[in-house]
Design a protein around this motif. Sequence first.
Motif, PDB file in Angstrom:
ATOM      1  N   ARG A  72       3.356   3.975  -9.517  1.00  0.00           N
ATOM      2  CA  ARG A  72       4.207   5.435 -10.089  1.00  0.00           C
ATOM      3  C   ARG A  72       3.453   6.268 -10.568  1.00  0.00           C
ATOM      4  O   ARG A  72       3.623   7.307 -10.263  1.00  0.00           O
ATOM      5  CB  ARG A  72       4.794   4.165 -10.691  1.00  0.00           C
ATOM      6  CG  ARG A  72       6.654   5.559 -11.552  1.00  0.00           C
ATOM      7  CD  ARG A  72       7.246   5.213 -12.137  1.00  0.00           C
ATOM      8  NE  ARG A  72       6.992   4.398 -13.235  1.00  0.00           N
ATOM      9  CZ  ARG A  72       6.696   4.973 -14.715  1.00  0.00           C
ATOM     10  NH1 ARG A  72       6.284   6.244 -14.951  1.00  0.00           N
ATOM     11  NH2 ARG A  72       6.046   4.416 -15.131  1.00  0.00           N
ATOM     12  N   ILE A  73       2.160   5.794 -11.583  1.00  0.00           N
ATOM     13  CA  ILE A  73       1.935   7.029 -12.388  1.00  0.00           C
ATOM     14  C   ILE A  73       0.862   7.541 -11.442  1.00  0.00           C
ATOM     15  O   ILE A  73       1.265   9.538 -11.462  1.00  0.00           O
ATOM     16  CB  ILE A  73       0.993   7.129 -13.645  1.00  0.00           C
ATOM     17  CG1 ILE A  73       1.817   6.115 -14.715  1.00  0.00           C
ATOM     18  CG2 ILE A  73      -0.166   7.820 -14.214  1.00  0.00           C
ATOM     19  CD1 ILE A  73       0.626   5.274 -15.908  1.00  0.00           C
ATOM     20  N   VAL A  74       0.499   7.270 -10.458  1.00  0.00           N
ATOM     21  CA  VAL A  74      -0.285   8.890  -9.835  1.00  0.00           C
ATOM     22  C   VAL A  74       0.216   9.197  -8.917  1.00  0.00           C
ATOM     23  O   VAL A  74       0.474  10.290  -7.585  1.00  0.00           O
ATOM     24  CB  VAL A  74      -1.243   7.516  -8.358  1.00  0.00           C
ATOM     25  CG1 VAL A  74      -1.708   8.095  -7.452  1.00  0.00           C
ATOM     26  CG2 VAL A  74      -2.545   7.394  -9.307  1.00  0.00           C
ATOM     27  N   ALA A  75       1.552   8.467  -8.276  1.00  0.00           N
ATOM     28  CA  ALA A  75       2.438   8.728  -7.109  1.00  0.00           C
ATOM     29  C   ALA A  75       3.204   9.862  -8.260  1.00  0.00           C
ATOM     30  O   ALA A  75       3.697  11.116  -6.609  1.00  0.00           O
ATOM     31  CB  ALA A  75       3.647   7.896  -7.097  1.00  0.00           C
ATOM     32  N   MET A  76       3.862  10.252  -9.373  1.00  0.00           N
ATOM     33  CA  MET A  76       4.071  11.236  -9.992  1.00  0.00           C
ATOM     34  C   MET A  76       2.995  12.375 -10.253  1.00  0.00           C
ATOM     35  O   MET A  76       3.390  13.318  -9.476  1.00  0.00           O
ATOM     36  CB  MET A  76       4.275  10.825 -11.042  1.00  0.00           C
ATOM     37  CG  MET A  76       5.031  10.876 -11.390  1.00  0.00           C
ATOM     38  SD  MET A  76       7.451  11.127 -10.751  1.00  0.00           S
ATOM     39  CE  MET A  76       6.730  12.206 -11.924  1.00  0.00           C
ATOM     40  N   ALA A  77       1.142  12.043  -9.779  1.00  0.00           N
ATOM     41  CA  ALA A  77       0.387  13.201  -9.901  1.00  0.00           C
ATOM     42  C   ALA A  77       0.186  14.059  -8.134  1.00  0.00           C
ATOM     43  O   ALA A  77       0.184  14.831  -8.375  1.00  0.00           O
ATOM     44  CB  ALA A  77      -0.490  12.360 -10.556  1.00  0.00           C
ATOM     45  N   LEU A  78       0.569  12.667  -7.021  1.00  0.00           N
ATOM     46  CA  LEU A  78       0.145  12.815  -6.311  1.00  0.00           C
ATOM     47  C   LEU A  78       1.791  14.578  -5.510  1.00  0.00           C
ATOM     48  O   LEU A  78       2.472  15.255  -5.769  1.00  0.00           O
ATOM     49  CB  LEU A  78       0.660  11.991  -4.654  1.00  0.00           C
ATOM     50  CG  LEU A  78      -0.513  11.528  -5.258  1.00  0.00           C
ATOM     51  CD1 LEU A  78       0.048  10.225  -4.006  1.00  0.00           C
ATOM     52  CD2 LEU A  78      -1.530  12.029  -4.540  1.00  0.00           C
ATOM     53  N   ALA A  79       3.422  13.583  -6.765  1.00  0.00           N
ATOM     54  CA  ALA A  79       4.455  14.575  -5.984  1.00  0.00           C
ATOM     55  C   ALA A  79       4.116  15.531  -7.030  1.00  0.00           C
ATOM     56  O   ALA A  79       5.032  17.201  -6.381  1.00  0.00           O
ATOM     57  CB  ALA A  79       5.645  13.674  -7.333  1.00  0.00           C
ATOM     58  N   GLY A  80       3.924  16.040  -7.687  1.00  0.00           N
ATOM     59  CA  GLY A  80       3.583  17.482  -8.638  1.00  0.00           C
ATOM     60  C   GLY A  80       2.283  18.676  -7.375  1.00  0.00           C
ATOM     61  O   GLY A  80       3.255  19.454  -7.394  1.00  0.00           O
ATOM     62  N   VAL A  81       1.604  18.144  -7.128  1.00  0.00           N
ATOM     63  CA  VAL A  81       0.925  18.696  -6.323  1.00  0.00           C
ATOM     64  C   VAL A  81       1.646  19.112  -4.963  1.00  0.00           C
ATOM     65  O   VAL A  81       1.519  20.022  -4.685  1.00  0.00           O
ATOM     66  CB  VAL A  81      -0.787  17.986  -5.218  1.00  0.00           C
ATOM     67  CG1 VAL A  81      -1.047  19.061  -4.202  1.00  0.00           C
ATOM     68  CG2 VAL A  81      -1.477  18.256  -6.965  1.00  0.00           C
TER      69      VAL A  81
END
Length: 448
Positions: A237-246
């Motif tokens: 989920r944390i990684v997904a949030m980082a991808l979502a930021g980009v």
Amino acid sequence: MEKLWQKDKVSLKEVETFTVGKDRELDLLLAPFDVLGSIAHVTMLGSVGLLEDKEVGVLVQKLREIFALVSEPGFVLEEGVEDIHSQVELMLTRMLGDAGKKIHSARSRNDQVLVDVKLFLRAELTKLMAEVREFFDLLQEKSEAYKEYLFPGYTHLQLAMPSSFGLWFGAYAESLVDDAVQLRAAYTVVNKNPLGSAAGYGSSFPINRTMTTQLLGFDDLNYNVVYAQMGRGKVERIVAMALAGVAETLGRLSMDACLYLNQNFDFISFPAELTTGSSIMPHKKNPDVFELIRSHCNRIKALPGEVMMMTTNLPSGYHRDLQLLKEHLFPAFRTLTECLRMAQLMLRNVSIKKDILKDEKYKYLFSVEVVNRLVSEGVPFRDAYRQVGRDIEAGHFGFDGEVRHTHEGSIGNLCNDAIRSMMEQVMHSFPFARVGAAENSLLGESSS
């Protein structure tokens, strides 16, 4: 073919097919990392006396050979082999006999999957940061090149104040800095070692988890073995949030580009080969690339919510629900990378219209400039505001079109050097060199 977990009962074929799902396909992405984890694990087992030195030497040698094999583009899991862990152990056992069967001592498929996933995510975040940095550099280049090109700024999609393409490109460059900070935070969470947590409750073998942490280039351990397993789902989920930021940055830029290409805006254009036409309207030049980037990025922005819902109400310990996370998260890296590359292709070939603000319809953009000039001459702000408002209503408003913005981050002072410095600081905080050296050492390669 016998499974790693099989005893004397065979699963119903339908159950096996359903539970394996897409794992065989996605495990191909994990293959090199499974071998890296096994090399570190075998080395550690030798250090605590669970393998003889001679066994360690030959196991590491053969695992390195397997690493080369599984890294080949045409590598596939054999028919009947459940997952990559089974495939690697099968290949090793064929090469070495009983010695190959010893590598699973003191670990479970649970921590084996965990370390594979973390090594994969670490590698993907590393590659993604390189793509983000390349796009950042392009945006900064365009910001400097077009800093004198003014165009309308909008609030509520209504004409607001003068902006510039220097500001526009630069805004998305700085947005990527914050996205990079979030990617760095995700990398920090990813780069902790779960190996040795076994099925989530540790091992009675005297293993050395600090050693595997160092061998694999992790920053630290997931110390608590229960949390090491609970972290699965949270890490994704944390990684997904980082991808979502980009994705948020890319999606908004794409929406701007669609608007600015519209004939009623007419601020930018692209070569015909980068746009698409209509089957019945010969004049059309559609921004399909940006429309698809926008849609792909919206899907990625939904990814953290998907991961969160898939892990909702799970108690501690491993659950098969977690297997499905790979299906959602893993493809997102490729999609986001493709979007970044296509956005680069488009912006490298963009044409920016000059003298946009000379059009009479944009004259009211300068109302604030006139108010501020009156204030600078000593008129109280509220009086200046009312005076300019009355001139606009009476049709008497006029302005010379000059913009005098000098403060930090404004049209006349973009501060691109400062923004570049922030990105450099984030990039330098990643331990790319150390991690690369650790992986090369496991494979017996030079880190040069």
